[in-house]
Design an enzyme around this catalytic site. Structure first.
Site, PDB file in Angstrom:
ATOM      1  N   CYS A  81      20.957 -36.767 -30.292  1.00 46.21           N
ATOM      2  CA  CYS A  81      20.357 -37.579 -31.352  1.00 46.21           C
ATOM      3  C   CYS A  81      21.368 -38.584 -31.930  1.00 46.21           C
ATOM      4  O   CYS A  81      21.676 -39.570 -31.269  1.00 46.21           O
ATOM      5  CB  CYS A  81      19.745 -36.671 -32.414  1.00 46.21           C
ATOM      6  SG  CYS A  81      18.513 -37.523 -33.390  1.00 46.21           S
ATOM      7  N   HIS A 175      17.254 -32.230 -29.894  1.00 47.80           N
ATOM      8  CA  HIS A 175      18.270 -31.273 -30.367  1.00 47.80           C
ATOM      9  C   HIS A 175      18.105 -29.883 -29.750  1.00 47.80           C
ATOM     10  O   HIS A 175      17.569 -28.993 -30.411  1.00 47.80           O
ATOM     11  CB  HIS A 175      18.100 -31.069 -31.875  1.00 47.80           C
ATOM     12  CG  HIS A 175      18.403 -32.241 -32.731  1.00 47.80           C
ATOM     13  ND1 HIS A 175      19.649 -32.495 -33.243  1.00 47.80           N
ATOM     14  CD2 HIS A 175      17.602 -33.217 -33.206  1.00 47.80           C
ATOM     15  CE1 HIS A 175      19.614 -33.576 -33.990  1.00 47.80           C
ATOM     16  NE2 HIS A 175      18.381 -34.028 -33.990  1.00 47.80           N
ATOM     17  N   GLU A 177      20.180 -27.685 -29.604  1.00 52.53           N
ATOM     18  CA  GLU A 177      20.950 -26.722 -30.417  1.00 52.53           C
ATOM     19  C   GLU A 177      20.100 -26.098 -31.522  1.00 52.53           C
ATOM     20  O   GLU A 177      20.517 -25.113 -32.137  1.00 52.53           O
ATOM     21  CB  GLU A 177      22.199 -27.407 -31.011  1.00 52.53           C
ATOM     22  CG  GLU A 177      21.966 -28.381 -32.166  1.00 52.53           C
ATOM     23  CD  GLU A 177      21.493 -29.769 -31.724  1.00 52.53           C
ATOM     24  OE1 GLU A 177      21.105 -29.944 -30.559  1.00 52.53           O
ATOM     25  OE2 GLU A 177      21.506 -30.687 -32.567  1.00 52.53           O
TER      26      GLU A 177
HETATM   27  N1  GLN Z   1      18.390 -41.363 -37.148  1.00 52.93           N
HETATM   28  C1  GLN Z   1      19.669 -40.758 -37.169  1.00 52.93           C
HETATM   29  C2  GLN Z   1      20.788 -41.763 -36.960  1.00 52.93           C
HETATM   30  O1  GLN Z   1      20.610 -42.933 -36.947  1.00 52.93           O
HETATM   31  C3  GLN Z   1      19.768 -39.660 -36.137  1.00 52.93           C
HETATM   32  C4  GLN Z   1      18.958 -38.469 -36.557  1.00 52.93           C
HETATM   33  C5  GLN Z   1      19.425 -37.162 -35.971  1.00 52.93           C
HETATM   34  O2  GLN Z   1      20.536 -37.011 -35.473  1.00 52.93           O
HETATM   35  N2  GLN Z   1      18.592 -36.164 -36.099  1.00 52.93           N
HETATM   36  O3  GLN Z   1      21.895 -41.357 -36.843  1.00 52.93           O
END
Ligand code: GLN
Length: 196
Positions: A81, A175, A177
């Site tokens: 992410c 994710h 994790e």
């Molecule tokens: N939208 C977030 C960002 O720009 C990422 C979100 C996440 O890691 N769950 O970093």
């Protein structure tokens, strides 16, 4: 062969969850905050969180340049992410001053799947991972708009690229994790072992 040590960049984000998932995947997990700590790891995870904050803290802690250098010289890295965003050579709609480490020739769109309350869970087909679809948790998740010739698409969801690998660098929009399913961490652990 020695059990690999896989670090988790512990500046911001869901560090604990990654440490636990790595543990369950059978490797030694360690927090990494300072440049010297990078020397002791065979691979590194960039957690989910907030990429703008992670970028600022990386610069503040003097981690940005050493990390770029290690990635360039072949350190296996896995970003989830926000971590995926940090691994993109280019991002769309960055906040001003937001930097990435780079490592994958791809263009990533931040928050592409929508806001926090549009977060969702979905079964994601990842043919490289045996045992059926992976449980994908998407939280304000990015997607990959475009990959370069050197990057391999590992998974798509709803017509958008959500998992990419380029050599020793792996990134997912979601994710693993946060689920009990450690297959993606195991896949990354194998990448680290192959690089040892
Ligand atoms: N939208 C977030 C960002 O720009 C990422 C979100 C996440 O890691 N769950 O970093």
């Amino acid at each position: 062969m020695d059990t690999p040590v896989i670090g988790v960049l512990a500046l911001q984000g869901d560090v604990r969850e990654h440490l636990a998932a790595l543990d369950a995947a059978g490797v030694r997990a360690a927090q990494v905050r300072r440049p010297e700590e990078l020397d002791g790891v065979d691979g590194l995870v960039l957690p989910g969180g907030e990429s703008t904050t992670m970028s600022k803290l990386a610069v503040l802690f003097g981690m940005a340049e050493p990390l770029r250098e290690r990635i360039r010289s072949g350190l296996p890295v896995y970003g989830t992410c926000a971590g995926m965003i940090m691994l993109a050579d280019k991002i769309l709609d960055p906040r001003s001053g937001q930097e990435t480490f780079g490592g994958i020739d791809m263009i990533v769109r931040r928050n592409a799947f929508g806001r926090q309350n549009e977060s969702f869970e979905a079964a994601v087909e990842m043919p490289g991972i045996p045992g059926g679809p992976v449980d994908g948790v998407f939280i304000r998740a990015p997607w990959v708009e475009l990959v370069g010739a050197g990057a391999e698409v590992l998974a798509e969801h709803g017509g958008h690229i959500v998992a990419v690998r380029q050599g020793r660098v792996l990134a997912t929009s979601f994710h693993p994790e946060l689920t009990g399913d450690h297959r993606v961490h195991r896949y990354f652990a194998d990448m680290v072992r192959d690089a040892q």
